[in-house]
Design a protein around this motif. Structure first.
Motif, PDB file in Angstrom:
ATOM      1  N   LYS B 304       0.826  -1.208   0.000  1.00  0.00           N
ATOM      2  CA  LYS B 304       0.000   0.000   0.000  1.00  0.00           C
ATOM      3  C   LYS B 304       0.864   1.263   0.000  1.00  0.00           C
ATOM      4  O   LYS B 304       0.507   2.265  -0.605  1.00  0.00           O
ATOM      5  N   ALA B 305       2.003   1.179   0.677  1.00  0.00           N
ATOM      6  CA  ALA B 305       2.899   2.336   0.742  1.00  0.00           C
ATOM      7  C   ALA B 305       3.652   2.534  -0.577  1.00  0.00           C
ATOM      8  O   ALA B 305       4.385   3.498  -0.739  1.00  0.00           O
ATOM      9  N   GLY B 306       3.474   1.603  -1.514  1.00  0.00           N
ATOM     10  CA  GLY B 306       4.117   1.746  -2.818  1.00  0.00           C
ATOM     11  C   GLY B 306       5.565   1.315  -2.838  1.00  0.00           C
ATOM     12  O   GLY B 306       6.303   1.632  -3.775  1.00  0.00           O
ATOM     13  N   ASN B 307       5.996   0.554  -1.822  1.00  0.00           N
ATOM     14  CA  ASN B 307       7.401   0.149  -1.768  1.00  0.00           C
ATOM     15  C   ASN B 307       7.668  -1.219  -2.353  1.00  0.00           C
ATOM     16  O   ASN B 307       8.820  -1.652  -2.436  1.00  0.00           O
ATOM     17  N   ILE B 308       6.608  -1.921  -2.706  1.00  0.00           N
ATOM     18  CA  ILE B 308       6.805  -3.217  -3.352  1.00  0.00           C
ATOM     19  C   ILE B 308       5.679  -3.391  -4.369  1.00  0.00           C
ATOM     20  O   ILE B 308       4.538  -3.019  -4.103  1.00  0.00           O
ATOM     21  N   ALA B 309       6.028  -3.898  -5.551  1.00  0.00           N
ATOM     22  CA  ALA B 309       4.989  -4.195  -6.536  1.00  0.00           C
ATOM     23  C   ALA B 309       4.734  -5.692  -6.511  1.00  0.00           C
ATOM     24  O   ALA B 309       5.665  -6.482  -6.375  1.00  0.00           O
ATOM     25  N   LEU B 310       3.468  -6.078  -6.618  1.00  0.00           N
ATOM     26  CA  LEU B 310       3.112  -7.491  -6.609  1.00  0.00           C
ATOM     27  C   LEU B 310       2.409  -7.829  -7.927  1.00  0.00           C
ATOM     28  O   LEU B 310       1.512  -7.105  -8.356  1.00  0.00           O
ATOM     29  N   ALA B 311       2.839  -8.918  -8.536  1.00  0.00           N
ATOM     30  CA  ALA B 311       2.192  -9.360  -9.768  1.00  0.00           C
ATOM     31  C   ALA B 311       1.775 -10.816  -9.587  1.00  0.00           C
ATOM     32  O   ALA B 311       2.582 -11.607  -9.146  1.00  0.00           O
ATOM     33  N   ASN B 312       0.492 -11.142  -9.888  1.00  0.00           N
ATOM     34  CA  ASN B 312      -0.586 -10.210 -10.144  1.00  0.00           C
ATOM     35  C   ASN B 312      -0.972  -9.503  -8.862  1.00  0.00           C
ATOM     36  O   ASN B 312      -0.707 -10.005  -7.769  1.00  0.00           O
ATOM     37  N   ALA B 313      -1.628  -8.346  -9.033  1.00  0.00           N
ATOM     38  CA  ALA B 313      -2.029  -7.583  -7.862  1.00  0.00           C
ATOM     39  C   ALA B 313      -3.014  -8.386  -7.025  1.00  0.00           C
ATOM     40  O   ALA B 313      -3.847  -9.096  -7.590  1.00  0.00           O
ATOM     41  N   PRO B 314      -2.937  -8.289  -5.701  1.00  0.00           N
ATOM     42  CA  PRO B 314      -3.940  -8.968  -4.880  1.00  0.00           C
ATOM     43  C   PRO B 314      -5.321  -8.423  -5.234  1.00  0.00           C
ATOM     44  O   PRO B 314      -5.468  -7.233  -5.481  1.00  0.00           O
ATOM     45  N   GLY B 315      -6.298  -9.312  -5.270  1.00  0.00           N
ATOM     46  CA  GLY B 315      -7.661  -8.869  -5.526  1.00  0.00           C
ATOM     47  C   GLY B 315      -8.166  -9.124  -6.938  1.00  0.00           C
ATOM     48  O   GLY B 315      -9.344  -8.947  -7.223  1.00  0.00           O
ATOM     49  N   THR B 316      -7.294  -9.547  -7.854  1.00  0.00           N
ATOM     50  CA  THR B 316      -7.742  -9.768  -9.236  1.00  0.00           C
ATOM     51  C   THR B 316      -8.706 -10.933  -9.350  1.00  0.00           C
ATOM     52  O   THR B 316      -9.484 -11.000 -10.279  1.00  0.00           O
ATOM     53  N   GLY B 317      -8.625 -11.863  -8.382  1.00  0.00           N
ATOM     54  CA  GLY B 317      -9.435 -13.074  -8.458  1.00  0.00           C
ATOM     55  C   GLY B 317     -10.926 -12.801  -8.587  1.00  0.00           C
ATOM     56  O   GLY B 317     -11.664 -13.608  -9.143  1.00  0.00           O
ATOM     57  N   VAL B 318     -11.355 -11.628  -8.127  1.00  0.00           N
ATOM     58  CA  VAL B 318     -12.784 -11.323  -8.156  1.00  0.00           C
ATOM     59  C   VAL B 318     -13.326 -11.292  -9.587  1.00  0.00           C
ATOM     60  O   VAL B 318     -14.479 -11.634  -9.839  1.00  0.00           O
ATOM     61  N   ALA B 319     -12.481 -10.957 -10.538  1.00  0.00           N
ATOM     62  CA  ALA B 319     -12.933 -10.903 -11.935  1.00  0.00           C
ATOM     63  C   ALA B 319     -12.843 -12.270 -12.599  1.00  0.00           C
ATOM     64  O   ALA B 319     -13.183 -12.434 -13.762  1.00  0.00           O
ATOM     65  N   ASP B 320     -12.378 -13.231 -11.866  1.00  0.00           N
ATOM     66  CA  ASP B 320     -12.111 -14.558 -12.399  1.00  0.00           C
ATOM     67  C   ASP B 320     -13.194 -15.535 -11.952  1.00  0.00           C
ATOM     68  O   ASP B 320     -13.176 -16.705 -12.263  1.00  0.00           O
ATOM     69  N   ASP B 321     -14.148 -15.011 -11.212  1.00  0.00           N
ATOM     70  CA  ASP B 321     -15.241 -15.807 -10.683  1.00  0.00           C
ATOM     71  C   ASP B 321     -16.094 -16.289 -11.861  1.00  0.00           C
ATOM     72  O   ASP B 321     -16.340 -15.554 -12.812  1.00  0.00           O
ATOM     73  N   LYS B 322     -16.565 -17.528 -11.789  1.00  0.00           N
ATOM     74  CA  LYS B 322     -17.308 -18.063 -12.933  1.00  0.00           C
ATOM     75  C   LYS B 322     -18.669 -17.394 -13.124  1.00  0.00           C
ATOM     76  O   LYS B 322     -19.253 -17.460 -14.199  1.00  0.00           O
ATOM     77  N   ALA B 323     -19.171 -16.756 -12.061  1.00  0.00           N
ATOM     78  CA  ALA B 323     -20.417 -16.011 -12.228  1.00  0.00           C
ATOM     79  C   ALA B 323     -20.147 -14.660 -12.875  1.00  0.00           C
ATOM     80  O   ALA B 323     -20.915 -14.197 -13.720  1.00  0.00           O
ATOM     81  N   VAL B 324     -19.024 -14.020 -12.506  1.00  0.00           N
ATOM     82  CA  VAL B 324     -18.662 -12.748 -13.139  1.00  0.00           C
ATOM     83  C   VAL B 324     -18.391 -12.973 -14.628  1.00  0.00           C
ATOM     84  O   VAL B 324     -18.690 -12.135 -15.474  1.00  0.00           O
ATOM     85  N   TYR B 325     -17.849 -14.159 -14.917  1.00  0.00           N
ATOM     86  CA  TYR B 325     -17.555 -14.528 -16.302  1.00  0.00           C
ATOM     87  C   TYR B 325     -18.727 -14.232 -17.231  1.00  0.00           C
ATOM     88  O   TYR B 325     -18.559 -13.703 -18.334  1.00  0.00           O
ATOM     89  N   ALA B 326     -19.938 -14.554 -16.755  1.00  0.00           N
ATOM     90  CA  ALA B 326     -21.126 -14.374 -17.593  1.00  0.00           C
ATOM     91  C   ALA B 326     -21.291 -12.920 -18.024  1.00  0.00           C
ATOM     92  O   ALA B 326     -21.897 -12.633 -19.051  1.00  0.00           O
ATOM     93  N   TYR B 327     -20.731 -11.989 -17.238  1.00  0.00           N
ATOM     94  CA  TYR B 327     -20.917 -10.568 -17.531  1.00  0.00           C
ATOM     95  C   TYR B 327     -19.789  -9.960 -18.370  1.00  0.00           C
ATOM     96  O   TYR B 327     -19.822  -8.777 -18.668  1.00  0.00           O
TER      97      TYR B 327
END
Lengths: 326, 475
Positions: B304-327
């Protein structure tokens, strides 16, 4: 270099060297078998005693016969120092640090592992003459050494591997020498007899030192062999040589100059190496060969413990600190 | 090898048309195949297996103590994709990743798409992959999904359909790279003659993408692995090796003053970018799963302080949900104002009463999936299951409808595959890899997974799947 990675590379070096030296232990007896007079039986007990694992052995095996001893030293997975255990640990460590190894190095370690895995169903220890199996183990490890020698960059990782290898080799050469102490002559009068000569010859051959010894010392006799295996400045398996190389590796890692020390490990190894540098065979014999060897082994263990706590256990201390603060 | 008896009736085969004619992009390979004796093919397959074993190209199977390490069977007959087809695919994947990245940024910040009623709010906020600590956060350069491994299949018509987006550290790319090396050894000249685009610079592109996330001139990059007992450990160490960066575990890292350090033999060294291969909730025991031993306490604050970058960013999984997929088609239209280039598989959401009833009535025809399971687990293939299994899943759906979606059974396309004695058709899917760095970049290759059992549609490695080298052609 990451402490965890350095730790794994160090142990990779140690385990590979351990596996190779166990193959050499067993060689002592195969060398002897070829030359012994027909009425004398090969003694297998000394090999187990020299490894220091006789307690673990006697708990699980009845007698010190050829098959049992070979099985114990080679393919017994409950013996943590057997060849199969050492190679399994070596490969486990190599997997951990795989990104630090050259591709060929990793592939050869992996092949060696699969090779030894297949030896169990083949019942190697049951064979009349399994020497080709031990030759293959030694050759594979030598091949690995050659590969690393010509493919691995001389960065920190290299010195960790060499450090592990040389400390392990110093210990194992001392143990091979100790085999002779445990090998009994039928009577005390036989010191210097042809049988005594055969024992020393077998020892030298197992460390691939027979011809070199002949060239340097000529006559095969106790004092000469002890001098050669402990004090030789030239022979790459002598204890002095190994300690000197190990000390240089530590200096390369920490940046210390010759005859300096910046940590307890360097102090311990420097002290032991210079003590050996200013001793001679009569000093060893004066204390007793077996006793001197015991002392050497303890000091080498101590050096390894120091290395462990200075370089590899940063994390543990940190965790303790963290717990204390909370 | 004689291919006269090769049959794949009623399905789309990548090599042959329904009339048994070899498609243009496979013709060079067909010639080679015809003049290679079956014995020789078997030999090549044998040596490919052996190479994988000595390379240690193995994965660990969960719940299987016996064969702890297995190889992923690599079938030596490649899957070939002509240029025109690839260009279409590439454009579609870029569009999709671009839209999904907008979507993730939006739902953790303004939530415009929820306010506008395009995607139901509770679908997102109730999702276990929606990470509250990420609210209000914008990752370095605004990129969330740095590495995506979209799963696609082809149906009978020969059209591509996206099955899953795989936005959370997809695995398998090492197989794409190493398989190519093995196939090169098996068929030395043919790649040249066929005109196959190389994949070997993937690690360099991956490294550049990761370095792009830091503003330092020479950022220190590392791959974070759960360790050697993880099924994908081979890949983690392979990628670290190929990129020439450190492979780190949680215990190598410490956080001090919101900065992340590696513990080295010469003290602490700061690390700037982490390609993490451990799940979101294991990253930081202070914020997420407190029992995680794999993560690094305090790393999320450093992030959060911007001192480390993480790939993939935490939280991306929400767009990977099979129900979100439909949208996703709606998501693409909403953010990019474009028509989706790639097809979505029609998806019935069991959360909607009318669609749920349809699913319950037609369960024997449908594929039922849990919304957030992976690896082919928690799945029912209606036409291939017993009435008892249908009933079991009906109960599961009724007890927790939000957790299930259903899709029509798709007939996956086939590729000729070497079997014990001959060559037969086997079903495949396709996983290309998309990198989001300074721009979005699709590597011209993919992991093709193949269901080795005759007639099987399950390509997952944990369930009897193998792989094929995937050739994308220059022409």
């Amino acid at each position: 270099m990451l402490s965890r990675v350095a730790n794994s590379i160090y142990w990779l070096g140690r385990y590979l060297e351990r596996a190779e030296n166990y193959a050499r232990f067993i060689d002592v007896n195969f060398n002897l078998m070829l030359d012994l007079p027909p009425d004398l039986k090969t003694q297998w007990e000394p090999l187990v005693f020299a490894t220091g694992d006789h307690e673990s052995y006697s708990g699980r095996y009845e007698e010190y016969d050829k098959k049992s001893v070979i099985h114990f030293l080679t393919l017994d997975t409950s013996n943590p120092n057997s060849i199969i255990s050492s190679i399994t640990y070596a490969r486990e460590n190599a997997r951990i640090v795989r990104e630090n190894l050259s591709k060929e190095t990793w592939e050869k370690i992996n092949e060696l592992y699969h090779f030894i895995k297949k030896a169990t169903p083949r019942k190697i220890w049951d064979k009349e003459d399994p020497r080709s199996f031990f030759d293959k183990i030694k050759n594979q490890i030598q091949l690995l050494y050659g590969l690393t020698e010509s493919t691995v960059a001389r960065t920190e990782g290299w010195y960790w591997k060499q450090l592990g290898m040389y400390l392990e080799r110093a210990d194992k050469t001392s143990r091979i020498l100790d085999v002779k102490y445990h090998m009994l002559l039928p009577t005390p009068e036989e010191v210097g007899s042809p049988l005594d000569f055969l024992h020393w010859t077998a020892l030298l051959k197992s460390v691939t030192g027979f011809n070199t010894y002949r060239r340097i010392h000529g006559k095969i006799q106790a004092n000469g062999v002890v001098d050669f295996l402990i004090f030789s400045r030239r022979f790459p398996r002598s204890i002095y040589f190994c300690l000197k190389e190990a000390e240089d590796c530590l200096h390369m890692i920490s940046g210390s100059k010759d005859n300096e020390f910046h940590n307890k490990a360097e102090k311990a190894i420097g002290a032991l190496r210079s003590k050996l540098g200013f001793s001679e065979v009569s000093d060893i014999i004066g204390i007793g060969l077996h006793e001197s060897i015991d002392d050497l082994q303890q000091k080498i263990n101590n050096i390894s413990d120091e290395i462990q706590s200075i370089f590899f256990q940063i994390n543990k201390d940190y965790n303790i600190q963290q717990q204390q603060q909370e | 090898m004689d291919l006269a008896n090769y049959q794949c009736s009623g399905l789309f085969d990548e090599m042959f048309t329904q009339n048994g004619e070899c498609r243009a992009h496979y013709q060079v390979f067909e010639k080679l195949l015809k003049k290679t004796a079956p014995r020789k093919l078997k030999q090549l397959q044998f040596s490919a297996n052996k190479t994988q074993m000595s390379m240690g190209m193995t994965f660990n199977v969960y719940d299987n103590d016996q064969g702890l390490e297995k190889i992923l069977h690599l079938d030596i007959i490649p899957r070939i994709i002509p240029k025109s087809e690839w260009l279409q695919l590439e454009a579609g994947l870029k569009q999709r990743v671009n839209a999904l990245n907008h979507f993730i940024q939006d739902i953790y910040n303004e939530q415009a798409i929820l306010k506008d009623g395009i995607v139901p709010e509770d679908l997102i906020t109730n999702s276990k992959d929606f990470l509250a600590p990420c609210i209000g956060l914008t990752p370095p350069k605004g990129i969330w999904c740095h590495i995506t491994g979209t799963d696609l299949i082809k149906d009978k018509s020969g059209e591509y359909f996206v099955l899953e987006d795989n936005l959370r550290c997809p695995s398998g790319v090492s197989y794409m790279l190493e398989s190519r090396e093995i196939i090169k050894r098996a068929f030395p000249d043919i790649l040249d003659k066929t005109g196959v685009m190389p994949v070997s610079n993937y690690p360099v592109r991956l490294l550049q993408m990761l370095q792009n996330l830091s503003n330092k001139e020479k950022p220190v990059v590392g791959v974070l692995t759960p360790g050697i007992y993880n099924s994908a450990y081979y890949e983690h160490s392979y990628l670290a090796l190929q990129m020439g960066v450190e492979l780190v575990t949680g215990e190598d890292l410490v956080v001090q003053n919101n900065k992340v350090y590696m513990q080295t033999t010469h003290g602490y060294q700061q690390i700037d970018v982490i390609y993490r291969r451990i799940d979101d909730t294991f990253l930081d025991p202070n914020i997420f799963n407190p029992n995680s031993l794999l993560g690094v306490p305090g790393i999320f604050e450093a992030y959060k302080a911007g001192n480390i970058a993480l790939a993939n960013a935490p939280g991306t999984g929400v767009a990977d949900d099979k129900a979100v997929y439909a949208y996703v088609p709606d998501i693409i239209k909403y953010y990019l104002n474009q028509e989706p280039i790639l097809n979505n598989v029609p998806t019935y959401l069991c959360r909607r009463p009318d669609e749920r009833q349809y699913v319950l009535d037609n369960i024997a025809e449908l594929v039922i999936k849990e919304t957030n399971a992976a690896g082919g687990y928690g799945m029912l293939i209606g036409p291939k299951s017993t009435p008892e299994e249908h009933e079991k899943f009906k109960k599961l759906i009724l007890s927790n409808p939000n957790n299930y979606i259903a899709q029509p059974t798709l007939s996956l396309s086939t590729v000729p595959t070497l079997t014990e004695n001959t060559i037969e058709c086997r079903h495949v899917d396709l996983r290309p890899y998309i990198l989001y760095g300074e721009e979005i970049d699709v590597v011209p290759g993919a992991l093709t997974r193949v269901a080795l059992k005759k007639g099987s549609l399950v390509v997952n490695s944990s369930q009897g799947g193998g792989s094929k080298d995937t050739w994308v052609l220059y022409k």
